[in-house]
Write an enzyme that holds these catalytic residues in place. Structure first.
Site, PDB file in Angstrom:
ATOM      1  N   LYS A   1      50.031 -90.650   1.709  1.00 21.40           N
ATOM      2  CA  LYS A   1      49.828 -91.328   2.999  1.00 21.40           C
ATOM      3  C   LYS A   1      48.582 -92.181   2.820  1.00 21.40           C
ATOM      4  O   LYS A   1      47.454 -91.688   2.907  1.00 21.40           O
ATOM      5  CB  LYS A   1      49.668 -90.283   4.110  1.00 21.40           C
ATOM      6  CG  LYS A   1      49.727 -90.863   5.509  1.00 21.40           C
ATOM      7  CD  LYS A   1      49.908 -89.752   6.534  1.00 21.40           C
ATOM      8  CE  LYS A   1      49.737 -90.246   7.954  1.00 21.40           C
ATOM      9  NZ  LYS A   1      50.747 -91.199   8.406  1.00 21.40           N
TER      10      LYS A   1
HETATM   11  N1  PMP Z   1      56.985 -90.979   7.719  1.00 22.53           N
HETATM   12  C1  PMP Z   1      55.974 -91.848   7.834  1.00 22.53           C
HETATM   13  C2  PMP Z   1      56.046 -93.140   7.118  1.00 22.53           C
HETATM   14  C3  PMP Z   1      54.878 -91.546   8.640  1.00 22.53           C
HETATM   15  O1  PMP Z   1      53.866 -92.396   8.773  1.00 22.53           O
HETATM   16  C4  PMP Z   1      54.855 -90.320   9.334  1.00 22.53           C
HETATM   17  C5  PMP Z   1      53.695 -89.995  10.239  1.00 22.53           C
HETATM   18  N2  PMP Z   1      52.633 -89.399   9.535  1.00 22.53           N
HETATM   19  C6  PMP Z   1      55.925 -89.444   9.170  1.00 22.53           C
HETATM   20  C7  PMP Z   1      56.983 -89.802   8.355  1.00 22.53           C
HETATM   21  C8  PMP Z   1      55.934 -88.105   9.833  1.00 22.53           C
HETATM   22  O2  PMP Z   1      54.956 -87.281   9.252  1.00 22.53           O
HETATM   23  P1  PMP Z   1      54.208 -86.167  10.088  1.00 22.53           P
HETATM   24  O3  PMP Z   1      55.252 -85.340  10.717  1.00 22.53           O
HETATM   25  O4  PMP Z   1      53.410 -85.426   9.091  1.00 22.53           O
HETATM   26  O5  PMP Z   1      53.363 -86.865  11.092  1.00 22.53           O
END
Ligand code: PMP
Length: 308
Positions: free
Chosen positions: A160
């Site tokens: 991320k």
């Molecule tokens: N995919 C992407 C590209 C994201 O930015 C996010 C948000 N963080 C998610 C999926 C979902 O991840 P999470 O449940 O950890 O927020």
């Protein structure tokens, strides 16, 4: 759409600085080259005070993102857990969104980052429903994006990091420009990947289906929570590749993400999903999720880090 609503303090490399002082040089490596690892974490207002949802799992993903990009985080997870708790207390917030960032600062002239220091920030601010107030209740209208997600072994999708969100921005801006609230993107092979900032779940014949971690999508913490909740509720889960057309023929469809929580999708490319209203499986999982994060049921999986 939402604008940041300022809070008072930001944790910056071991100390709390006023919101306006958490600045960077315009030539910081992160600005020039997108090298800012980050997380997005929600803190909920529970009967026992503010509680941060799955803080340690978010931090684990953050350390893994840093490892991929050869960034040494100069703090332990325990130190950052305590910093995050103190952050919410100091800002006197009940519910908020925490955005840890580990970034390469000012120093390196070119792309090779090693002359830039690794800097760590923990900002937080109040943030309501990401996809609008009605989204959780009524669902959103989505399209299939014309932009694909990144191909495996190009830009690592499980990290991320700011640069990855150029792809997400294209996907989301296209959706908004075309009158949709969200978009679902396909991977380079044309199979369903994820939303611009959410993972995707399809419901068919009472079971849920989600694409595998195949190098095109982020392994969401909410995705993992959905799988656990589904197991608790006796709902079968299948992690398997999904063809685009399944989005049109499934019974229910929902998105999972920290900001979006569990958001039903009521149409894709103007075709209604199922009845065009959030369905029973989506509702059951969403209810259980919201009950857990808001502390209305026992925290059986140890997902809440209380701030007090
Ligand atoms: N995919 C992407 C590209 C994201 O930015 C996010 C948000 N963080 C998610 C999926 C979902 O991840 P999470 O449940 O950890 O927020």
């Amino acid at each position: 759409m939402s604008k940041i609503s300022e809070s008072e303090w930001i944790w910056r490399d071991g100390e709390f600085v006023p919101w306006k002082d958490a600045t960077l040089h315009v030539l910081a490596h992160a600005v020039q080259f997108g090298s800012a690892v980050f997380e997005g974490i929600r803190c909920y207002n529970t009967p026992k005070g503010p509680a941060i949802f799955r803080l340690r799992e978010h931090l684990r993903r953050m350390y893994n993102s840093c490892k991929i990009y050869r960034m040494d985080v100069p703090y332990t997870p325990d130190q950052l857990v305590e910093a995050a708790r103190e952050l919410v207390r100091r800002n006197k917030l009940e519910a908020c969104y925490i955005r840890p960032m580990v970034l390469r600062g000012y120093g390196a002239a070119g792309m090779v980052p090693f002359e830039s220091p690794v800097e760590v920030f923990l900002p937080c601010w109040p943030w309501g429903a990401y996809l609008g107030d009605d989204a959780l209740e009524k669902g959103v209208d989505a399209c299939v994006a014309s932009w694909h997600r990144v191909a495996p072994n190009t830009i690592p999708a499980i990290a991320k990091i700011a640069g990855n969100y150029l792809n997400g921005q294209l996907i989301k801006m296209e959706a908004l420009a075309d009158g949709y609230e969200e978009a679902i993107a396909l991977g380079p092979d044309g199979l369903v990947s994820e939303g611009s900032g959410q993972n995707v779940f399809v419901v068919a014949d009472g079971a849920i289906y989600t694409p595998p971690i195949d190098g095109t999508l982020l392994p969401g913490i909410t995705r993992d929570s959905v799988v656990t909740i589904a197991k608790d509720l006796g709902i079968a889960t299948h992690v398997q590749p999904l063809a685009r057309e399944v989005l049109y023929t499934c019974d229910e469809l929902f998105l999972s993400g920290t900001a979006s929580e569990i958001t039903p999708v009521r149409s894709v490319d103007r075709l209604p999903v199922g009845t065009g209203k959030p369905g029973p499986v989506t509702r059951a999982i969403q209810k259980r999720f919201l009950d857990i994060v808001n502390g209305r049921v026992p925290d059986e999986h140890g997902w809440l880090t209380h701030v007090q």
